[in-house]
Design a protein around this motif. Structure first.
Motif, mmCIF file in Angstrom:
data_model
loop_
_atom_site.group_PDB
_atom_site.id
_atom_site.type_symbol
_atom_site.label_atom_id
_atom_site.label_comp_id
_atom_site.label_asym_id
_atom_site.label_seq_id
_atom_site.Cartn_x
_atom_site.Cartn_y
_atom_site.Cartn_z
ATOM 1 N N VAL A 116 -15.415 -27.809 -16.924
ATOM 2 C CA VAL A 116 -14.777 -28.175 -18.178
ATOM 3 C C VAL A 116 -14.387 -29.643 -18.041
ATOM 4 C CG1 VAL A 116 -12.857 -27.755 -19.755
ATOM 5 C CG2 VAL A 116 -13.913 -25.843 -18.533
ATOM 6 N N THR A 148 -21.329 -23.432 -19.186
ATOM 7 C CA THR A 148 -21.656 -24.553 -20.069
ATOM 8 C C THR A 148 -20.608 -24.622 -21.174
ATOM 9 O OG1 THR A 148 -23.006 -23.334 -21.682
ATOM 10 C CG2 THR A 148 -24.125 -24.120 -19.685
ATOM 11 N N ASP A 149 -20.685 -25.670 -21.967
ATOM 12 C CA ASP A 149 -19.739 -25.811 -23.076
ATOM 13 C C ASP A 149 -20.375 -25.410 -24.402
ATOM 14 O OD1 ASP A 149 -21.498 -27.881 -23.422
ATOM 15 O OD2 ASP A 149 -19.985 -29.448 -23.534
#
Length: 169
Positions: A116, A148-149
């Protein structure tokens, strides 16, 4: 009175990104001007169930975040005390922010271990938290790879709307 403003949950509908058939740009507009019968304005049973469950899970998800990372949550939205904001320039934009947190060096380091990325220039600022919970099967089909984002465009629109209204990054 949700007809007086465009909120975060309206953002995806306005942009044509909502997966719900009843949440089109036209349907949102008609609800706002009162041209939709009240029976059609209510969420269907599945939507209502999902919204209620999501609201119930917010405190749990926030507590888990605090337990796993040194994140200092400074404000939470609650039924009796919603964390609402109105845009300072555009009166008809409003948002309810699930929670807010103070960005600290310790939180940035801890969150970074889970990929993050929080820019260091945000240290000392207050930022928004948007909480979402899903059944695992729904999660796997809606989001990118773990770590992942990647999020859905619908939730991205809601989060960006909240950032716009609060003026945060």
């Amino acid at each position: 009175d949700r007809t007086t403003y465009i909120g975060g949950s309206d953002a995806a509908a306005v942009l044509g990104l909502s997966p719900w058939p009843s949440q089109t740009p036209l349907a949102c507009y008609l609800r706002k001007i009162g041209a939709t019968p009240s029976s059609e304005m209510e969420p269907d049973k599945a939507q209502l169930r999902n919204m209620e469950r999501g609201k119930l899970m917010e405190p749990v998800a926030l507590r888990m975040l605090e337990m796993e990372h040194p994140v200092k949550i400074t404000k939470r939205s609650a039924d009796g005390a919603p964390n609402r904001y109105q845009d300072k320039e555009i009166e008809f934009l409003a948002a309810e922010i699930d929670a807010e947190w103070e960005v600290t060096e310790e939180a940035i380091v801890s969150l970074g271990k889970e990929n993050v990325i929080v820019p260091r220039e945000l240290i000392g600022t207050t930022q928004n938290i948007e909480v979402k919970s899903h059944h695992f099967g729904a999660f796997m089909s809606m989001y990118g790879e773990v770590g992942t984002d990647e999020i859905t465009a619908e939730y991205g629109a809601q989060a960006m709307h909240g950032l716009t209204v609060t003026g945060r990054q």
